[in-house]
Design an enzyme around this catalytic site. Sequence first.
Site, PDB file in Angstrom:
ATOM      1  N   ASP A 154      -4.484  -2.529  -3.139  1.00  0.00           N
ATOM      2  CA  ASP A 154      -5.788  -1.879  -3.296  1.00  0.00           C
ATOM      3  C   ASP A 154      -5.763  -0.781  -4.363  1.00  0.00           C
ATOM      4  O   ASP A 154      -6.737  -0.081  -4.565  1.00  0.00           O
ATOM      5  CB  ASP A 154      -6.313  -1.346  -1.951  1.00  0.00           C
ATOM      6  N   ASP A 209      -1.399  -0.745   4.963  1.00  0.00           N
ATOM      7  CA  ASP A 209      -1.850   0.639   5.125  1.00  0.00           C
ATOM      8  C   ASP A 209      -1.272   1.247   6.407  1.00  0.00           C
ATOM      9  O   ASP A 209      -0.825   2.394   6.421  1.00  0.00           O
ATOM     10  CB  ASP A 209      -3.383   0.680   5.144  1.00  0.00           C
ATOM     11  N   HIS A 259      -9.201  -0.487   2.656  1.00  0.00           N
ATOM     12  CA  HIS A 259      -9.853  -0.103   3.916  1.00  0.00           C
ATOM     13  C   HIS A 259     -11.055  -0.987   4.227  1.00  0.00           C
ATOM     14  O   HIS A 259     -12.060  -0.526   4.749  1.00  0.00           O
ATOM     15  CB  HIS A 259     -10.219   1.381   3.892  1.00  0.00           C
ATOM     16  N   GLU A 299       2.362   3.859  -4.275  1.00  0.00           N
ATOM     17  CA  GLU A 299       1.794   2.528  -4.535  1.00  0.00           C
ATOM     18  C   GLU A 299       2.788   1.674  -5.322  1.00  0.00           C
ATOM     19  O   GLU A 299       3.017   0.505  -4.996  1.00  0.00           O
ATOM     20  CB  GLU A 299       0.480   2.647  -5.319  1.00  0.00           C
ATOM     21  N   ASP A 305       0.846  -1.186   0.000  1.00  0.00           N
ATOM     22  CA  ASP A 305       0.000   0.000   0.000  1.00  0.00           C
ATOM     23  C   ASP A 305       0.883   1.238   0.000  1.00  0.00           C
ATOM     24  O   ASP A 305       2.006   1.217   0.495  1.00  0.00           O
ATOM     25  CB  ASP A 305      -0.925   0.019   1.216  1.00  0.00           C
ATOM     26  N   GLY A 306       0.350   2.280  -0.572  1.00  0.00           N
ATOM     27  CA  GLY A 306       1.038   3.559  -0.586  1.00  0.00           C
ATOM     28  C   GLY A 306       0.039   4.655  -0.330  1.00  0.00           C
ATOM     29  O   GLY A 306      -1.162   4.481  -0.554  1.00  0.00           O
TER      30      GLY A 306
END
Length: 154
Positions: A76, A141, A131, A52, A11-12
């Site tokens: 994501d 995250d 999320h 990301e 995740d970024g």
Amino acid sequence: MGLDKIIIYCDGGCRGNQSDNNIGGWGAHLQYRDHKKELYGGVRDTTNNKMELTACIKALEAVHGNKSIPIEIYCDSAYVVNGMNSWVRGWIKNGWVNSKKKPVENQDLWKKLLFLSSTHENVKFIKVKGHADDEGNIRADELANLAMDNETGN
């Protein structure tokens, strides 16, 4: 034991994504059998998409050993997953020009990710809902946010 594979969640993020003075962070959670590794980092003056991509790059750079073990990268970011699963073939064919006839953004990162992916026999990019209740995605995250906190001194 089932099929051996390396599971990676990436995740970024970026706080103040559209400003000149923003903070970006990336996080990656890697797991192979009982072994886990967590990576994260932060930078200033970046974009969400760069973070990301960087998360996936740093995760693949951390994978050593047998190149035939399948890798599943859960992300994501539709930008990363669609890019690696679909768009990149057209970009290469068209000399790194996108469908709008403009140079592909973040080419350096896309090329690095493509190269790292090609050094393994089997790398899959899989989209997960951000999320939501996916434990690996939540941890990635958290790591990206930790990196941004560290960058700002919070």
